[in-house]
Design an enzyme around this catalytic site. Structure first.
Site, PDB file in Angstrom:
ATOM      1  N   TYR A  12       0.827  -1.221   0.000  1.00 21.89           N
ATOM      2  CA  TYR A  12       0.000   0.000   0.000  1.00 21.89           C
ATOM      3  C   TYR A  12       0.861   1.272   0.000  1.00 21.89           C
ATOM      4  O   TYR A  12       0.833   2.059  -0.963  1.00 21.89           O
ATOM      5  CB  TYR A  12      -0.922  -0.070   1.223  1.00 21.89           C
ATOM      6  CG  TYR A  12      -1.779   1.136   1.489  1.00 21.89           C
ATOM      7  CD1 TYR A  12      -2.466   1.789   0.459  1.00 21.89           C
ATOM      8  CD2 TYR A  12      -1.941   1.610   2.793  1.00 21.89           C
ATOM      9  CE1 TYR A  12      -3.273   2.885   0.722  1.00 21.89           C
ATOM     10  CE2 TYR A  12      -2.749   2.696   3.073  1.00 21.89           C
ATOM     11  CZ  TYR A  12      -3.407   3.337   2.035  1.00 21.89           C
ATOM     12  OH  TYR A  12      -4.210   4.420   2.315  1.00 21.89           O
ATOM     13  N   ASP A  33       9.942  -7.204  -3.153  1.00 23.10           N
ATOM     14  CA  ASP A  33       8.729  -7.651  -2.445  1.00 23.10           C
ATOM     15  C   ASP A  33       8.563  -9.149  -2.646  1.00 23.10           C
ATOM     16  O   ASP A  33       8.989  -9.689  -3.670  1.00 23.10           O
ATOM     17  CB  ASP A  33       7.500  -6.909  -3.012  1.00 23.10           C
ATOM     18  CG  ASP A  33       6.383  -6.781  -1.995  1.00 23.10           C
ATOM     19  OD1 ASP A  33       5.875  -7.832  -1.555  1.00 23.10           O
ATOM     20  OD2 ASP A  33       6.023  -5.646  -1.640  1.00 23.10           O
ATOM     21  N   ASP A  60      12.117 -12.810  -0.500  1.00 22.47           N
ATOM     22  CA  ASP A  60      11.738 -12.745   0.918  1.00 22.47           C
ATOM     23  C   ASP A  60      12.944 -12.210   1.682  1.00 22.47           C
ATOM     24  O   ASP A  60      14.006 -12.842   1.714  1.00 22.47           O
ATOM     25  CB  ASP A  60      11.361 -14.157   1.417  1.00 22.47           C
ATOM     26  CG  ASP A  60      10.922 -14.135   2.869  1.00 22.47           C
ATOM     27  OD1 ASP A  60      11.082 -13.091   3.541  1.00 22.47           O
ATOM     28  OD2 ASP A  60      10.426 -15.168   3.338  1.00 22.47           O
ATOM     29  N   PHE A  83       9.929  -0.572   3.787  1.00 19.47           N
ATOM     30  CA  PHE A  83       8.518  -0.686   4.165  1.00 19.47           C
ATOM     31  C   PHE A  83       8.133  -2.105   4.572  1.00 19.47           C
ATOM     32  O   PHE A  83       7.191  -2.298   5.338  1.00 19.47           O
ATOM     33  CB  PHE A  83       7.605  -0.332   2.968  1.00 19.47           C
ATOM     34  CG  PHE A  83       7.611   1.103   2.566  1.00 19.47           C
ATOM     35  CD1 PHE A  83       6.910   2.038   3.302  1.00 19.47           C
ATOM     36  CD2 PHE A  83       8.298   1.525   1.446  1.00 19.47           C
ATOM     37  CE1 PHE A  83       6.901   3.376   2.926  1.00 19.47           C
ATOM     38  CE2 PHE A  83       8.291   2.847   1.056  1.00 19.47           C
ATOM     39  CZ  PHE A  83       7.601   3.780   1.793  1.00 19.47           C
ATOM     40  N   SER A 127       5.627   3.513  13.315  1.00 22.78           N
ATOM     41  CA  SER A 127       4.184   3.685  13.502  1.00 22.78           C
ATOM     42  C   SER A 127       3.905   4.412  14.803  1.00 22.78           C
ATOM     43  O   SER A 127       4.678   4.305  15.767  1.00 22.78           O
ATOM     44  CB  SER A 127       3.582   2.269  13.553  1.00 22.78           C
ATOM     45  OG  SER A 127       2.303   2.284  14.107  1.00 22.78           O
ATOM     46  N   TYR A 152       2.651  -6.471  17.171  1.00 18.98           N
ATOM     47  CA  TYR A 152       3.023  -5.659  16.001  1.00 18.98           C
ATOM     48  C   TYR A 152       3.738  -4.377  16.452  1.00 18.98           C
ATOM     49  O   TYR A 152       4.822  -4.046  15.965  1.00 18.98           O
ATOM     50  CB  TYR A 152       1.781  -5.308  15.167  1.00 18.98           C
ATOM     51  CG  TYR A 152       2.041  -4.180  14.208  1.00 18.98           C
ATOM     52  CD1 TYR A 152       2.806  -4.385  13.070  1.00 18.98           C
ATOM     53  CD2 TYR A 152       1.574  -2.883  14.465  1.00 18.98           C
ATOM     54  CE1 TYR A 152       3.089  -3.330  12.199  1.00 18.98           C
ATOM     55  CE2 TYR A 152       1.851  -1.836  13.604  1.00 18.98           C
ATOM     56  CZ  TYR A 152       2.607  -2.063  12.474  1.00 18.98           C
ATOM     57  OH  TYR A 152       2.898  -1.024  11.628  1.00 18.98           O
ATOM     58  N   LYS A 156       7.827  -2.836  15.998  1.00 19.59           N
ATOM     59  CA  LYS A 156       8.275  -1.499  15.544  1.00 19.59           C
ATOM     60  C   LYS A 156       9.168  -0.844  16.598  1.00 19.59           C
ATOM     61  O   LYS A 156      10.160  -0.198  16.256  1.00 19.59           O
ATOM     62  CB  LYS A 156       7.065  -0.615  15.228  1.00 19.59           C
ATOM     63  CG  LYS A 156       6.280  -1.080  14.013  1.00 19.59           C
ATOM     64  CD  LYS A 156       7.070  -0.922  12.730  1.00 19.59           C
ATOM     65  CE  LYS A 156       6.401  -1.565  11.543  1.00 19.59           C
ATOM     66  NZ  LYS A 156       7.217  -1.560  10.319  1.00 19.59           N
ATOM     67  N   ARG A 233      -8.567   9.875  15.841  1.00 18.98           N
ATOM     68  CA  ARG A 233      -7.317   9.463  15.198  1.00 18.98           C
ATOM     69  C   ARG A 233      -6.817  10.591  14.303  1.00 18.98           C
ATOM     70  O   ARG A 233      -7.560  11.504  13.964  1.00 18.98           O
ATOM     71  CB  ARG A 233      -7.535   8.228  14.296  1.00 18.98           C
ATOM     72  CG  ARG A 233      -7.927   6.966  15.033  1.00 18.98           C
ATOM     73  CD  ARG A 233      -6.764   6.403  15.842  1.00 18.98           C
ATOM     74  NE  ARG A 233      -7.105   5.154  16.497  1.00 18.98           N
ATOM     75  CZ  ARG A 233      -7.719   5.052  17.682  1.00 18.98           C
ATOM     76  NH1 ARG A 233      -8.068   6.140  18.354  1.00 18.98           N
ATOM     77  NH2 ARG A 233      -7.974   3.869  18.200  1.00 18.98           N
ATOM     78  N   ASP A 300      -8.326  -0.588  21.923  1.00 24.73           N
ATOM     79  CA  ASP A 300      -8.377   0.679  21.191  1.00 24.73           C
ATOM     80  C   ASP A 300      -7.907   1.838  22.077  1.00 24.73           C
ATOM     81  O   ASP A 300      -8.348   1.976  23.221  1.00 24.73           O
ATOM     82  CB  ASP A 300      -9.813   0.984  20.725  1.00 24.73           C
ATOM     83  CG  ASP A 300      -9.958   0.904  19.219  1.00 24.73           C
ATOM     84  OD1 ASP A 300      -8.935   1.016  18.524  1.00 24.73           O
ATOM     85  OD2 ASP A 300     -11.092   0.729  18.749  1.00 24.73           O
TER      86      ASP A 300
END
Ligand code: NAD
Ligand code: WQD
Length: 342
Positions: A12, A33, A60, A83, A127, A152, A156, A233, A300
């Site tokens: 993306y 990729d 990979d 990325f 992130s 996740y 990071k 957000r 959240d």
């Protein structure tokens, strides 16, 4: 001509960055990729938007031997934009080891390669999840990291620390760590966007899929202590994120960086509620969205948005697109997918 390696270039944000690099620079661009979360068709989409060719390598990054073999064949590598990673918060909780393996061994191998080849310019996708439950708003780069809420987010935090300690051992190595808030939207042409390989977890693709009857949006709570009861957000257009990478690359190559590892928040600085995002979608699409209010989602964060002063000052980066642009481009992309679905 100097070469820039972009890992995860079929994904993306990587695909939108390839477009910006091809349109705004003269570098030879190589995308690496393994299509674990993308398809080769994204490369065709990029080619429709840009006029310049680029090289692609299927690889990979966790395969160290192959990485060295394939990437050593490239010449004049001026920098790497990294990325490639897995990014689903719920998946990382189901299989944390997969996330540690994919995200951290790919980074480790790439840093080893950079070291071996004397490649000293590196840009890393981080992130806002590194802040955990942020202790202050808006979040600045100095806001302390708290314990990650997901595996996740932890990959990071670890990635940033790997870059930090590696840099201390190698003064020539210069990097920019970009902490994205909530990247959304699609290329304004509507010809490139987030390709739905698996069922999305994120708000905007769920909104556009709901509008075409392919999903059903449940809003995760409207009784929070915020301006309208909905979570807040910092949504940022993916092409603005992509543009920041071009600026970060030039920043390093032009030796403008003041730190060996420069950290920047990438957000608009605006806190937007889920309801405001839905209203924006309804405004630009001209249709009412059928959604229901559901329970809160576990884990959240109630509200998070960036202080983006540093990126504006140092990188001369200014987000160009509004919330309506984000929603309109996402909607155009969804309609393009519907029109081209076989
Ligand atoms: P994406 O899944 O669309 O793109 C990642 C790409 O990397 C995919 O094309 C995938 O096939 C590839 N890839 C993954 N593991 C690989 C490996 N081992 N070897 C080679 N290729 C591999 O994700 P995205 O949204 O474009 O995210 C890009 C980066 O930005 C990721 O590091 C992600 O964690 C980070 N990020 C994303 C967001 C977001 O909301 N999209 C927010 C903050 C940070
Ligand atoms: C946005 C808002 C939900 C879906 C995640 C990662 C973060 C970063 C960005 C990678 C929230 C609400 C959502 C739905 C809803 N990614 N929502 N119904 O959780 O802010 O961040 O993506 O680094 O690390 O955690 O993004 O798009 O899932 O949610 O009401 O079906 O939409 O509650 O307020 P999030 P999101």
């Amino acid at each position: 001509m100097q070469t820039i390696i972009v890992t995860g270039g079929a994904g993306y944000i990587g695909s939108h960055t390839l477009v910006e690099l091809l349109n705004k620079t003269d570098f030879d661009v190589v995308s690496v990729d393994n299509f674990s979360n993308s398809t080769k068709s994204n490369y065709d989409r990029i080619k429709k938007i840009t006029s310049r060719p680029f090289k692609t390598i299927e690889l990979d990054l966790c395969d160290e031997k192959n990485l060295f073999k394939e990437l050593s064949a490239l010449s004049s590598i001026a920098g790497i934009i990294h990325f490639a990673a897995f990014k689903s918060v719920p998946d990382s909780m189901k299989d944390p080891l997969l996330y540690y393996h994919n995200n951290n061994s790919s980074l480790l191998n790439l840093l080893k390669f950079a070291h071996a080849q004397n490649i000293n310019h590196f840009i890393f996708s981080s992130s806002c999840s590194v802040y955990g439950n942020a202790t202050e708003l808006p979040v600045t780069e100095q806001t302390p990291m708290t314990k990650a809420i997901s595996a996740y987010g932890h990959t990071k935090q670890m990635g940033e620390e790997m870059i930090d300690f590696f840099s201390r051992s190698l003064p020539a190595f210069q990097s920019v760590v970009l902490r994205y808030f909530n990247p959304v939207g699609a290329h304004m042409s509507g010809l490139l966007g987030e390709y739905p390989i698996s069922k999305p977890n994120n708000l905007v693709p769920i909104i556009t899929q709901t509008a075409v009857g392919k999903n059903s949006l449940s809003v995760f709570g409207n009784d929070y202590d915020t301006k309208d009861g909905y979570c807040i957000r910092d949504y940022i257009h993916v092409s603005d994120i992509a543009d920041a990478h071009v600026k970060a690359l030039n920043y390093l190559l032009d030796k403008k960086n003041k730190e060996q590892v420069s950290l920047f928040n990438l957000g608009t600085g605006e806190g937007v509620s889920v309801l405001e995002a839905i209203k924006s979608f309804e405004r630009v699409s001209g249709q009412k969205l059928a959604y229901k209010i559901g329970p809160r989602r576990e884990g959240d964060v109630i509200a998070v948005y960036a202080n983006n002063t540093l990126a504006k000052k140092e990188l001369h980066w200014l987000p160009e697109y509004s919330l309506d642009d984000m929603m309109l481009s996402a909607w155009k992309w969804q309609q393009h997918l519907e029109a081209t679905a076989s």
